[in-house]
Design a protein around this motif. Sequence first.
Motif, PDB file in Angstrom:
ATOM      1  N   ALA A 117      21.617  -0.215  58.910  1.00 40.40           N
ATOM      2  CA  ALA A 117      21.088   0.472  60.097  1.00 40.40           C
ATOM      3  C   ALA A 117      19.807   1.223  59.741  1.00 40.40           C
ATOM      4  O   ALA A 117      18.789   1.127  60.440  1.00 40.40           O
ATOM      5  N   VAL A 123      21.027   5.110  72.000  1.00 41.34           N
ATOM      6  CA  VAL A 123      21.564   4.721  70.682  1.00 41.34           C
ATOM      7  C   VAL A 123      21.739   5.964  69.799  1.00 41.34           C
ATOM      8  O   VAL A 123      22.762   6.117  69.119  1.00 41.34           O
ATOM      9  N   GLN A 150      25.190   7.241  68.155  1.00 38.32           N
ATOM     10  CA  GLN A 150      25.298   7.495  66.705  1.00 38.32           C
ATOM     11  C   GLN A 150      25.825   8.905  66.451  1.00 38.32           C
ATOM     12  O   GLN A 150      26.663   9.114  65.579  1.00 38.32           O
ATOM     13  N   HIS A 170      29.527   6.431  66.558  1.00 38.87           N
ATOM     14  CA  HIS A 170      29.635   4.976  66.738  1.00 38.87           C
ATOM     15  C   HIS A 170      28.724   4.231  65.752  1.00 38.87           C
ATOM     16  O   HIS A 170      27.607   4.656  65.494  1.00 38.87           O
ATOM     17  N   GLY A 171      29.215   3.121  65.236  1.00 31.61           N
ATOM     18  CA  GLY A 171      28.434   2.295  64.308  1.00 31.61           C
ATOM     19  C   GLY A 171      27.489   1.399  65.093  1.00 31.61           C
ATOM     20  O   GLY A 171      27.872   0.313  65.542  1.00 31.61           O
ATOM     21  N   VAL A 172      26.257   1.855  65.276  1.00 29.52           N
ATOM     22  CA  VAL A 172      25.273   1.100  66.069  1.00 29.52           C
ATOM     23  C   VAL A 172      23.870   1.448  65.581  1.00 29.52           C
ATOM     24  O   VAL A 172      23.632   2.572  65.135  1.00 29.52           O
ATOM     25  N   ALA A 191      20.806  -3.655  70.407  1.00 27.38           N
ATOM     26  CA  ALA A 191      21.663  -2.740  69.657  1.00 27.38           C
ATOM     27  C   ALA A 191      22.622  -3.592  68.838  1.00 27.38           C
ATOM     28  O   ALA A 191      23.352  -4.425  69.382  1.00 27.38           O
ATOM     29  N   CYS A 246      25.885  -3.629  66.505  1.00 29.07           N
ATOM     30  CA  CYS A 246      26.985  -2.670  66.330  1.00 29.07           C
ATOM     31  C   CYS A 246      28.217  -3.300  65.689  1.00 29.07           C
ATOM     32  O   CYS A 246      28.373  -4.524  65.651  1.00 29.07           O
ATOM     33  N   ALA A 288      32.700  -0.787  68.356  1.00 32.79           N
ATOM     34  CA  ALA A 288      31.794   0.054  69.154  1.00 32.79           C
ATOM     35  C   ALA A 288      31.194  -0.716  70.331  1.00 32.79           C
ATOM     36  O   ALA A 288      30.562  -0.126  71.204  1.00 32.79           O
ATOM     37  N   ALA A 289      31.402  -2.043  70.365  1.00 35.25           N
ATOM     38  CA  ALA A 289      30.631  -2.893  71.291  1.00 35.25           C
ATOM     39  C   ALA A 289      30.810  -2.513  72.760  1.00 35.25           C
ATOM     40  O   ALA A 289      29.824  -2.438  73.514  1.00 35.25           O
ATOM     41  N   VAL A 315      28.976   0.758  73.531  1.00 33.05           N
ATOM     42  CA  VAL A 315      27.520   0.565  73.436  1.00 33.05           C
ATOM     43  C   VAL A 315      27.016  -0.170  74.686  1.00 33.05           C
ATOM     44  O   VAL A 315      26.009   0.218  75.297  1.00 33.05           O
TER      45      VAL A 315
END
Length: 320
Positions: A225, A260, A264, A268-270, A282, A284, A288-289, A292
């Motif tokens: 990221a 985003v 974060q 969230h992993g994005v 984005a 991710c 998290a999808a 997001v």
Amino acid sequence: MGAIARARPNIALIKYWGKRDRDRNLPAVGSISITLEDLYTEMAVEFDADLAEDSLVVNDEDSPGLLPRISRSLDAVAGNSRPRARVRSECNFPIAAGLASSASAFAALVVAASAAAGRDRSVAELASLAGFASGSAARSLYGGFVELRNGDDDIAVESLADAADWPLRVIAAVTASAPKPVSSGEAMEISRRASPFYRRWLDEQPADLELARSAIAARDFSKLADVAEHNCLKMHSVMWASRPPVVYWNAATLSCLQTVRDLQSRGHGVFFTIDAGPQVKAVCLQGAAAEVADALAQTPGVESVLASGIGAGAALVDKP
Ligand code: DP6
């Protein structure tokens, strides 16, 4: 003599920006991308000795404007004395709006045209032919996480990991669906000629590639990221600082970056990336999808969101 091939767009995490040989369309830097799964272009190519000219139909509409690039690519694949061709393209996402439609189009074109011309070529040869038409298209020959290495005299493309090895998701926020005002090829040339940051961009690329390569090998999401966002913002800074400046973003692009950042900060992993257009992609973790996609869909100025997994490389399609 006809064949149909399907290829998917790819999203660069470490960007190709700049050419070292414009005649051969060789990139000035290496790049790393992910090939998408759910968006695609299907190309049907039929050579016919009775045709006087090539023709191109895109999504059921005649598209003579795009034909010169297509014809040039067909010449490269099948030789200058080839028969003329009927080319039909179907694309299930907006064309020329920064969603890498030229990558999937040219990757599918070289695979279909090569088969239609009866040539048996390796994936590496097909990638090189696709790259001649459009630099990013070379990566769409391969699936998963893909690196394009800038060799001495040609490019070399390889898959770093399969989609199944690290099944990330990509949510693309479409903030404008009109074709872009400046093509990426033109904008690269403006950057080369007239950006004070261009040289530095070239110099720093090997370090960014190395970081991304090791992040992918270790499945280290936050490391990937960090370097992907940095590389994206650096590429756009090169363009913003050129004369004339090239700014692909709109207000909604920036709002998406804020979305985003909010995601974060909530853990969230994005991360985001942006190509030669105003859309925000984005990337991710699977978990998290949904969040997001919801957050981007509610961001002011976002027209639509497209979701995709990571997919396979270009291939022939069997059709009756
Ligand atoms: C910002 O592959 O469209 O998407 O070789 O001139 O056809 P040409 O350029 P193109 O450029 C892609 C630029 C980018 C970054 C990337 O995909 O690596």
